[in-house]
Design a protein around this motif. Structure first.
Motif, short mmCIF file in Angstrom:
data_model
loop_
_atom_site.label_atom_id
_atom_site.label_comp_id
_atom_site.label_asym_id
_atom_site.label_seq_id
_atom_site.Cartn_x
_atom_site.Cartn_y
_atom_site.Cartn_z
N SER A 5 0.83 -1.21 0.00
CA SER A 5 0.00 0.00 0.00
C SER A 5 0.87 1.27 0.00
O SER A 5 0.38 2.35 -0.28
N GLU A 6 2.17 1.13 0.28
CA GLU A 6 3.09 2.26 0.29
C GLU A 6 3.65 2.54 -1.11
O GLU A 6 4.48 3.43 -1.27
N ASP B 157 3.29 3.34 -5.35
CA ASP B 157 2.52 4.04 -6.37
C ASP B 157 3.41 4.08 -7.60
O ASP B 157 4.44 4.77 -7.60
N GLU C 64 3.36 5.56 -10.32
CA GLU C 64 3.60 6.88 -10.91
C GLU C 64 4.63 7.67 -10.12
O GLU C 64 5.41 8.44 -10.68
N ARG C 65 4.65 7.48 -8.80
CA ARG C 65 5.53 8.27 -7.94
C ARG C 65 6.83 7.55 -7.58
O ARG C 65 7.89 8.17 -7.52
N TYR C 66 6.74 6.24 -7.32
CA TYR C 66 7.90 5.49 -6.82
C TYR C 66 8.37 4.43 -7.80
O TYR C 66 7.57 3.69 -8.37
N ASN D 141 0.72 0.71 -14.97
CA ASN D 141 -0.30 1.53 -14.31
C ASN D 141 -0.67 1.07 -12.90
O ASN D 141 -1.31 1.83 -12.18
N THR D 142 -0.32 -0.16 -12.54
CA THR D 142 -0.70 -0.67 -11.22
C THR D 142 0.52 -1.18 -10.47
O THR D 142 1.55 -1.52 -11.08
N VAL D 143 0.38 -1.26 -9.16
CA VAL D 143 1.44 -1.82 -8.31
C VAL D 143 1.70 -3.27 -8.70
O VAL D 143 2.85 -3.71 -8.78
N GLN E 211 3.82 -3.37 -11.77
CA GLN E 211 5.15 -2.90 -11.43
C GLN E 211 5.95 -4.01 -10.75
O GLN E 211 7.10 -4.27 -11.11
N ARG F 210 11.53 1.23 -2.19
CA ARG F 210 10.99 2.21 -3.12
C ARG F 210 11.94 3.41 -3.15
O ARG F 210 12.71 3.65 -2.22
N GLU G 65 12.23 7.60 -5.20
CA GLU G 65 11.68 8.60 -6.10
C GLU G 65 12.79 9.03 -7.05
O GLU G 65 13.98 8.77 -6.80
#
Length: 174
Positions: A113-114, A116, A118-120, A141-143, A146, A167, A169
């Protein structure tokens, strides 16, 4: 009108062109234009031609004295050592677009849940197997997607959840 290149992508372009044309490794800037270029960080350099990947090599942690040196090293490797592609030839240089991702230090993830996509970006590790996937990639598009792709890159079965997940950035420059 073309968008001007960032300092980071201009350095990657100069490194690739010098190496492919003359087999010369350029020196990092003496006074990096930005503080970030003198810091230490993991860096990924991606090369594309007409939107299609042509090479991508990087480091998740710093291996050189500064980000500028890391960009030069990884840009040349992306052009000449990515096992998925033949080395870049001089005739391709005018078609290549560059992107440079500067990674934050990775942090352990306790729950998916931590994440994303797009971000990580993610690093998945199991023993000596390790895979990394950058964030904000087209088609991811999804965890679940990924993690599946990252496990495959590491040679880990997609259903195996006995993995460590980190994770990070990125600051992406084009």
């Amino acid at each position: 009108m073309e968008t001007p290149l960032s300092h980071q992508t201009r350095l990657a372009k100069e490194a690739v062109e010098s190496y492919v044309r003359r087999h010369e490794v350029i020196a990092p800037p003496v006074n990096p234009a930005q503080t970030e270029m003198s810091e230490r960080a993991g860096v990924f350099v991606s090369l594309k031609i007409k939107g299609r990947l042509r090479g991508c090599i990087g480091t998740f942690a710093p291996t050189t004295e500064n980000t500028a040196s890391e960009i030069i090293r990884n840009a040349i490797a992306a052009a000449t050592q990515d096992p998925r592609f033949t080395p870049v030839i001089p005739g391709e240089l005018g078609e290549i677009t560059y992107s440079v991702d500067i990674l934050s230090p990775p942090e352990k993830v306790n729950s998916i849940s931590e994440l994303d996509p797009e971000r990580y970006g993610v690093i998945v590790t199991q023993g000596h197997k390790r895979g990394l996937l950058l964030p904000a990639l087209e088609g991811v598009n999804t965890v679940d997607e990924q993690l599946r792709i990252t496990k495959a890159k590491a040679g880990i079965h997609p259903e195996d959840n006995n993995v460590e997940i980190l994770r990070f950035e990125v600051r992406r420059y084009k």
